[in-house]
Design an enzyme around this catalytic site. Structure first.
Site, mmCIF file in Angstrom:
data_model
loop_
_atom_site.group_PDB
_atom_site.id
_atom_site.type_symbol
_atom_site.label_atom_id
_atom_site.label_comp_id
_atom_site.label_asym_id
_atom_site.label_seq_id
_atom_site.Cartn_x
_atom_site.Cartn_y
_atom_site.Cartn_z
ATOM 1 N N GLU A 35 -18.707 44.117 11.163
ATOM 2 C CA GLU A 35 -18.729 44.229 10.304
ATOM 3 C C GLU A 35 -19.450 42.676 9.140
ATOM 4 O O GLU A 35 -20.295 42.807 8.091
ATOM 5 C CB GLU A 35 -18.215 45.253 8.865
ATOM 6 C CG GLU A 35 -18.546 46.574 9.476
ATOM 7 C CD GLU A 35 -19.799 47.085 9.461
ATOM 8 O OE1 GLU A 35 -20.853 46.747 8.098
ATOM 9 O OE2 GLU A 35 -20.190 47.755 10.140
ATOM 10 N N TYR A 118 -18.333 47.015 -0.530
ATOM 11 C CA TYR A 118 -19.011 47.594 0.582
ATOM 12 C C TYR A 118 -18.400 47.219 2.619
ATOM 13 O O TYR A 118 -18.638 48.288 2.681
ATOM 14 C CB TYR A 118 -20.400 46.617 0.709
ATOM 15 C CG TYR A 118 -21.255 46.280 2.346
ATOM 16 C CD1 TYR A 118 -21.921 47.569 2.503
ATOM 17 C CD2 TYR A 118 -21.072 45.676 3.508
ATOM 18 C CE1 TYR A 118 -22.812 47.997 3.698
ATOM 19 C CE2 TYR A 118 -21.318 45.939 4.710
ATOM 20 C CZ TYR A 118 -22.388 46.835 4.633
ATOM 21 O OH TYR A 118 -22.880 47.478 6.136
ATOM 22 N N ASP A 136 -26.253 48.628 1.402
ATOM 23 C CA ASP A 136 -26.661 47.896 1.774
ATOM 24 C C ASP A 136 -28.241 47.347 1.715
ATOM 25 O O ASP A 136 -29.094 48.284 0.825
ATOM 26 C CB ASP A 136 -26.476 47.127 3.441
ATOM 27 C CG ASP A 136 -27.153 47.765 4.151
ATOM 28 O OD1 ASP A 136 -27.267 48.628 3.952
ATOM 29 O OD2 ASP A 136 -26.883 47.486 5.255
#
Ligand code: SF4
Length: 349
Positions: A35, A118, A136
């Protein structure tokens, strides 16, 4: 919004998702690293980095014990080096306080370096199925189209986008749902030319019904700045001079050749003279043009004019300044422009 939005999307995802290395594991550390690497970088660019990373740092504890120099070198080329530094700092905390296992508690995770809303949502939902929504660029675009929201795709949309996500968010498989929305944005609801005919959620999509999918979101005017810079290659007895960038700011702690931006009204040689004075407190005895290297960043394009230079005073080795052989140069973490210069030497050497 109909209840079957999530089941339809999930069923499409399970059939069509790409087979990506980080999807083959539920290891929270692997998901966390992927990520962080995927932020601002494409999937194809990330794959080789991801595979090399786990050969070098297979566990959180190994990463925590590594030297930052090795970490930055492994990250070289991915950009946004603060992400690598935060990953390293967070690994130390996870190793020391949580036995090397990323905790499940969102509050604990949010307090780690590099974890904003996020990253916390994506890592925890994918690794542990913690029910957190995420937004996102892909998710924002898909939702703006499904809801036919006016305006540009920026953070101002996120309140409405978040409200939409809450109405369709499934109780089961939140991690897959988050990934499914991102995958839909990457493969089908693409920025340009969305593939609405193949889209599993077209029946719910207001933009598709109105034929406005190509103009939602409203495009942003992108301004790319051009920067011109000079680079001084100083070589003596087969060794090259490099220096470490300051610990704060752009490209902090990376190693590079001397040089810098050409100021308005300066020639390249004048810029080299000034940089030599400012950085090495030396005059420029001679400069011979070698080649040009161009590198693109998100907002600008840098054109580096590379010169072989001879200073009047040879700089010394110390903690922030090094004379290194061409082979050793490849072991130093460098900004992409300097790394490209090293590559050119390696090819011609
Ligand atoms: Fe995107 Fe088209 Fe699907 Fe709507 S129908 S979500 S615009 S791909």
């Amino acid at each position: 919004m109909p209840e079957n939005f999530a089941p339809v999307l999930l069923s499409w995802y399970r059939k069509h998702k790409r087979d990506l290395p980080w999807r083959r594991s539920k290891d929270p550390y692997r998901i966390w690293v992927s990520e962080i690497m995927l932020q601002q970088t494409t999937v194809n660019a990330v794959i080789p980095y991801y595979e090399r990373w786990f050969k070098q740092f297979p566990t959180v504890k190994v990463l925590a014990r590594a030297d930052i120099h090795q970490v930055l070198k492994a990250w070289q080329g991915l950009g946004y080096y603060a992400r690598a530094k935060n990953l390293h700092k967070a690994a130390k905390v996870v190793s020391k306080r949580h036995g090397g296992l990323l905790p499940k508690d969102p509050h604990l995770v949010r307090s780690l370096p590099g974890f904003g809303p996020y990253t916390t949502g994506s890592v925890l939902s994918i690794a542990y199925d913690v029910p957190l929504t995420i937004i996102d660029a892909n998710v924002r675009r898909v939702v703006m189209r499904v809801e036919a929201l006016p305006g540009q795709a920026d953070a101002k949309q996120d309140k409405v986008v978040g409200e939409f996500l809450c109405t369709v968010f499934p109780r089961k498989s939140p991690g897959d749902f988050n990934q499914a929305l991102m995958e839909l944005g990457a493969l089908v609801c693409r920025n340009k030319e969305p593939l609405c005919i193949q889209c599993p959620v077209s029946q719910f999509c207001e933009a598709f019904k109105k034929g406005t999918q190509e103009i939602i979101p409203q495009p942003k005017a992108r301004v790319i700045k051009n920067l011109e810079a000079v680079i001084a290659i100083i070589e003596k007895d087969g060794k090259y001079f490099i220096q470490k960038r300051p610990p704060k700011g752009l490209l902090a702690d990376l190693w590079e050749f001397p040089g810098g931006k050409i100021k308005a009204g300066e020639t390249k040689i004048q810029a080299l003279r000034r940089e030599m004075k400012e950085e090495l407190n030396s005059s420029l005895e001679s400069a011979r043009y070698l080649f040009n290297v161009t590198h693109f960043y998100t907002q600008f394009r840098v054109n580096l004019s590379v010169f072989a230079c001879k200073p009047s005073i040879w700089p010394k080795n110390d903690a922030l300044h090094k004379w290194v052989s061409l082979i050793s140069l490849r072991g130093y973490p460098m900004p992409s422009g300097s790394a490209k210069i090293v590559q050119r030497f390696s090819l011609s050497g």
